[in-house]
Structures are given as structure tokens and as C-alpha cells.
Design a protein around this motif. Structure first.
Motif, PDB file in Angstrom:
ATOM      1  N   ALA A 175       0.813  -1.214   0.000  1.00  0.00           N
ATOM      2  CA  ALA A 175       0.000   0.000   0.000  1.00  0.00           C
ATOM      3  C   ALA A 175       0.848   1.266   0.000  1.00  0.00           C
ATOM      4  N   GLY A 176       1.949   1.272   0.773  1.00  0.00           N
ATOM      5  CA  GLY A 176       2.796   2.459   0.815  1.00  0.00           C
ATOM      6  C   GLY A 176       3.441   2.743  -0.528  1.00  0.00           C
ATOM      7  N   ASP A 224      -9.567  -3.284   1.345  1.00  0.00           N
ATOM      8  CA  ASP A 224      -8.309  -3.642   1.992  1.00  0.00           C
ATOM      9  C   ASP A 224      -7.960  -2.643   3.097  1.00  0.00           C
ATOM     10  N   PRO A 225      -7.763  -3.086   4.330  1.00  0.00           N
ATOM     11  CA  PRO A 225      -7.523  -2.153   5.433  1.00  0.00           C
ATOM     12  C   PRO A 225      -6.276  -1.293   5.254  1.00  0.00           C
ATOM     13  N   ALA A 226      -5.205  -1.872   4.707  1.00  0.00           N
ATOM     14  CA  ALA A 226      -3.976  -1.094   4.521  1.00  0.00           C
ATOM     15  C   ALA A 226      -4.167  -0.022   3.468  1.00  0.00           C
ATOM     16  N   MET A 227      -4.821  -0.370   2.372  1.00  0.00           N
ATOM     17  CA  MET A 227      -5.091   0.614   1.332  1.00  0.00           C
ATOM     18  C   MET A 227      -6.011   1.712   1.863  1.00  0.00           C
ATOM     19  N   LEU A 228      -7.021   1.302   2.624  1.00  0.00           N
ATOM     20  CA  LEU A 228      -7.964   2.271   3.179  1.00  0.00           C
ATOM     21  C   LEU A 228      -7.260   3.225   4.140  1.00  0.00           C
ATOM     22  N   GLY A 229      -6.309   2.713   4.907  1.00  0.00           N
ATOM     23  CA  GLY A 229      -5.548   3.577   5.802  1.00  0.00           C
ATOM     24  C   GLY A 229      -4.755   4.625   5.050  1.00  0.00           C
ATOM     25  N   PRO A 252     -15.013   1.088   4.661  1.00  0.00           N
ATOM     26  CA  PRO A 252     -14.700  -0.272   4.215  1.00  0.00           C
ATOM     27  C   PRO A 252     -15.901  -0.858   3.484  1.00  0.00           C
ATOM     28  N   GLY A 253     -15.620  -1.622   2.457  1.00  0.00           N
ATOM     29  CA  GLY A 253     -16.698  -2.233   1.693  1.00  0.00           C
ATOM     30  C   GLY A 253     -16.163  -2.679   0.352  1.00  0.00           C
ATOM     31  N   SER A 254     -17.022  -3.239  -0.462  1.00  0.00           N
ATOM     32  CA  SER A 254     -16.609  -3.758  -1.765  1.00  0.00           C
ATOM     33  C   SER A 254     -17.660  -3.414  -2.803  1.00  0.00           C
ATOM     34  N   ALA A 255     -17.328  -3.682  -4.060  1.00  0.00           N
ATOM     35  CA  ALA A 255     -18.278  -3.426  -5.141  1.00  0.00           C
ATOM     36  C   ALA A 255     -19.500  -4.325  -5.032  1.00  0.00           C
ATOM     37  N   GLU A 256     -19.321  -5.489  -4.423  1.00  0.00           N
ATOM     38  CA  GLU A 256     -20.434  -6.428  -4.284  1.00  0.00           C
ATOM     39  C   GLU A 256     -21.291  -6.152  -3.053  1.00  0.00           C
ATOM     40  N   GLU A 257     -20.750  -5.377  -2.110  1.00  0.00           N
ATOM     41  CA  GLU A 257     -21.504  -4.988  -0.904  1.00  0.00           C
ATOM     42  C   GLU A 257     -21.143  -3.546  -0.578  1.00  0.00           C
ATOM     43  N   ILE A 258     -21.850  -2.616  -1.190  1.00  0.00           N
ATOM     44  CA  ILE A 258     -21.549  -1.188  -1.042  1.00  0.00           C
ATOM     45  C   ILE A 258     -22.284  -0.650   0.187  1.00  0.00           C
ATOM     46  N   PRO A 259     -21.568  -0.047   1.135  1.00  0.00           N
ATOM     47  CA  PRO A 259     -22.195   0.376   2.399  1.00  0.00           C
ATOM     48  C   PRO A 259     -22.880   1.747   2.292  1.00  0.00           C
ATOM     49  N   LEU A 260     -23.761   1.899   1.296  1.00  0.00           N
ATOM     50  CA  LEU A 260     -24.473   3.153   1.078  1.00  0.00           C
ATOM     51  C   LEU A 260     -25.947   2.865   0.812  1.00  0.00           C
ATOM     52  N   PRO A 261     -26.827   3.829   1.074  1.00  0.00           N
ATOM     53  CA  PRO A 261     -28.255   3.624   0.819  1.00  0.00           C
ATOM     54  C   PRO A 261     -28.600   3.650  -0.668  1.00  0.00           C
ATOM     55  N   ASP A 262     -29.801   3.211  -0.973  1.00  0.00           N
ATOM     56  CA  ASP A 262     -30.299   3.251  -2.341  1.00  0.00           C
ATOM     57  C   ASP A 262     -30.310   4.692  -2.863  1.00  0.00           C
ATOM     58  N   GLY A 263     -29.949   4.866  -4.129  1.00  0.00           N
ATOM     59  CA  GLY A 263     -30.053   6.162  -4.788  1.00  0.00           C
ATOM     60  C   GLY A 263     -29.302   7.278  -4.110  1.00  0.00           C
ATOM     61  N   SER A 264     -28.141   6.980  -3.539  1.00  0.00           N
ATOM     62  CA  SER A 264     -27.433   7.978  -2.731  1.00  0.00           C
ATOM     63  C   SER A 264     -26.304   8.678  -3.471  1.00  0.00           C
ATOM     64  N   VAL A 265     -25.962   8.249  -4.702  1.00  0.00           N
ATOM     65  CA  VAL A 265     -24.879   8.898  -5.435  1.00  0.00           C
ATOM     66  C   VAL A 265     -25.303   9.145  -6.884  1.00  0.00           C
ATOM     67  N   ASP A 266     -24.644  10.134  -7.494  1.00  0.00           N
ATOM     68  CA  ASP A 266     -24.908  10.500  -8.883  1.00  0.00           C
ATOM     69  C   ASP A 266     -23.927   9.851  -9.854  1.00  0.00           C
ATOM     70  N   ALA A 267     -22.802   9.396  -9.341  1.00  0.00           N
ATOM     71  CA  ALA A 267     -21.796   8.749 -10.193  1.00  0.00           C
ATOM     72  C   ALA A 267     -21.000   7.764  -9.355  1.00  0.00           C
ATOM     73  N   VAL A 268     -20.634   6.651  -9.982  1.00  0.00           N
ATOM     74  CA  VAL A 268     -19.717   5.672  -9.398  1.00  0.00           C
ATOM     75  C   VAL A 268     -18.527   5.560 -10.338  1.00  0.00           C
ATOM     76  N   LEU A 269     -17.334   5.885  -9.824  1.00  0.00           N
ATOM     77  CA  LEU A 269     -16.104   5.783 -10.600  1.00  0.00           C
ATOM     78  C   LEU A 269     -15.214   4.717  -9.993  1.00  0.00           C
ATOM     79  N   ALA A 270     -14.452   4.055 -10.839  1.00  0.00           N
ATOM     80  CA  ALA A 270     -13.511   3.025 -10.388  1.00  0.00           C
ATOM     81  C   ALA A 270     -12.209   3.219 -11.147  1.00  0.00           C
ATOM     82  N   GLY A 271     -11.134   3.524 -10.438  1.00  0.00           N
ATOM     83  CA  GLY A 271      -9.838   3.740 -11.056  1.00  0.00           C
ATOM     84  C   GLY A 271      -8.998   2.480 -11.037  1.00  0.00           C
TER      85      GLY A 271
END
Length: 263
Positions: free
Chosen positions: A19-20, A77-82, A95-114
Motif C-alpha cells: 500500500a505504501g 483492503d484495510p492497509a489501502m484504506l488507511g 470499508p466495503g466492496s463493489a459487491e456490498e456497497i455500504p451506502l443507501p439506495d439512490g445515494s450517489v450521482d456517479a460511481v467511478l472506479a480507477g
């Protein structure tokens, strides 16, 4: 990056231990590419999904790149998140993943993944991403590509090998490898994807470019002797090229973007 630190060793689970180095050496993205990805978004709320150490998060928080964005970053990943929390304190980092996103329904206007969309299990992630997006919201993946239309960069790709310069790391390979990456209509309600490639570049030295390439997933999982041999070949090549043998040079790149709108 959709697997946590307890997963078996493999490309998708290899980043936390580096991560560093990832934070120090991985490049950012072309500003024009980030703007193009967000162009159709109906509002300012942006989720950086699989955010790693926050390379894209930092750009989303920069008003010179994206004025007024409200940024949430999700990373398993905890180290990356830190690292992300240290580098981008202005983002809400979860913390979370693309398969389990810790956000409510309809809460964002865009999802980006780098440099992360290819790690997602789209059968599960597609409906999850659609769930958190508003109707008309945008899903976009961004990838940094080596511009192998430049002679010495093409030579570098050959010398480095496929573990270093892989199936999404040059423009033609990226187009082929991402042709069916977005969720299809049988998985989630997205329109057909659009694609763009925007010019990008990074200032590097031979040492910093070797350090950057050493953070590639294929290198991180190599046995130590193989990793040393690979980085040694790259160093020798860069020392022998007039474009890269002395001090700083410009690494020609492109940022590829794949985007689709939620119906």
C-alpha cells in the motif's frame, strides 16, 4: 480491488502489502478523462469504488479538476484504506466492496472506479452499483495505459513482459479486454457503454518508473528471485535508451474511460 486482506494470495489480493509503495508511485489520471467520465452525471455526489490508496479520490476532491464534488470512497483492503484516509481526509472513506456497497439506495450521482472495475464480480456488483445510483447516474471505469505507439514504450512493454504490462495496460489491449466489462441488461439497468481515450503523461526517472511497475499485481505475486530478475531487465533497458538514461523524462500515457448511464 474487491477482496479483503484475508483472501488467498493472488493478483486481486496482493495490493495491501504494498500500500505504501502504491500510494507513492502509482500515477494519477488525466484530468480531462475524469471530467469526461463525470460529464453526464446529474449531480455532485461521487463514489470512488475500489478506491485503493485514493489516487482517484484525491482528484475528485480537487476543485480544479471537479468543482463541488461530494466524495465517498469505498475500499475493502484495510492497509489501502488507511493510506487513503491519510492522503484524502476530505473524503468519507468506508470499508466495503463493489459487491456490498455500504451506502443507501439512490445515494450517489456517479460511481467511478480507477484501475479497479476489472476486479469486480459484475454479476453481484452490477445490481449493487445500480442500487446506489440515482436514475440517470453514471458508472465509469478509468485505466492508465502505456502509449505503446511510442517506440521506446513499446520496447519497454516487450522487455517487461506480460506480468508487468498486462491485458489492460496498452490502448489496443485495453479496448479488447474491456469490451464486455460493463454490466449487461440482463444484470443491471445500464445503457450501452461509451469509450474515450485521453492523452496523459507522467514525469519519471528510471528509478521511479521501475518502482511504479513493481506495484503491478503480476509483479507483487512473483517469487522474489523472479521479481528481481524482472526489475533488473527493466532497469537495464531504461539505462540503455537515450530517452530514459539521464534524469527525468516524460512517460507517454493515455487514460482510457468506459462509462455507462443507469436507466
Amino acid at each position: 480491488m474487491t477482496v479483503g486482506g484475508q483472501a488467498p494470495a493472488g493478483p486481486a489480493s496482493s495490493f495491501g502489502g504494498a500500500a505504501g509503495a502504491y500510494a507513492a508511485h502509482r500515477p494519477d489520471y488525466a484530468r480531462a478523462a475524469v471530467r469526461w467520465a463525470l460529464e453526464p452525471a446529474p449531480g455532485p455526489r461521487v463514489l470512488d469504488l475500489g478506491a485503493g490508496t485514493g489516487k482517484l479520490t484525491a482528484m475528485l476532491l480537487d476543485p480544479a479538476v471537479v468543482p463541488g464534488a461530494e466524495v465517498v470512497a469505498v475500499e475493502p483492503d484495510p492497509a489501502m484504506l488507511g493510506e487513503l484516509r491519510r492522503s484524502s481526509p476530505g473524503a468519507r472513506a468506508l470499508p466495503g466492496s463493489a459487491e456490498e456497497i455500504p451506502l443507501p439506495d439512490g445515494s450517489v450521482d456517479a460511481v467511478l472506479a480507477g484501475n479497479a472495475l476489472h476486479w469486480f464480480d459484475m454479476a453481484a456488483a452490477g445490481p449493487e452499483i445500480a442500487r446506489v445510483l440515482v436514475p440517470g447516474g453514471v458508472l465509469a471505469g478509468l485505466w492508465n495505459l502505456l502509449d505503446d505507439g511510442v517506440g521506446w514504450v513499446a520496447g519497454l512493454a516487450r522487455v517487461a513482459g506480460s506480468a508487468v504490462v498486462g491485458p489492460r495496460d496498452t490502448p489496443a489491449a485495453w479496448r479488447a479486454a474491456t469490451s464486455d466489462l460493463m454490466p449487461g441488461p440482463d444484470v443491471a439497468p445500464f445503457d450501452p457503454p461509451e469509450r474515450a481515450e485521453l492523452p496523459h503523461e507522467q514525469r519519471r526517472t528510471a528509478g521511479s518508473l521501475v518502482a511504479t511497475l513493481a506495484t503491478r499485481a503480476g509483479v507483487l505475486v512473483m517469487p522474489e528471485a523472479e521479481r528481481a530478475g524482472t526489475t533488473g531487465r527493466i532497469r537495464a533497458y531504461l539505462a540503455d535508451r537515450p530517452e530514459t538514461a539521464r534524469g527525468e523524462f516524460v512517460l507517454p500515457m493515455r487514460t482510457g474511460v468506459l462509462r455507462a448511464r443507469r436507466r
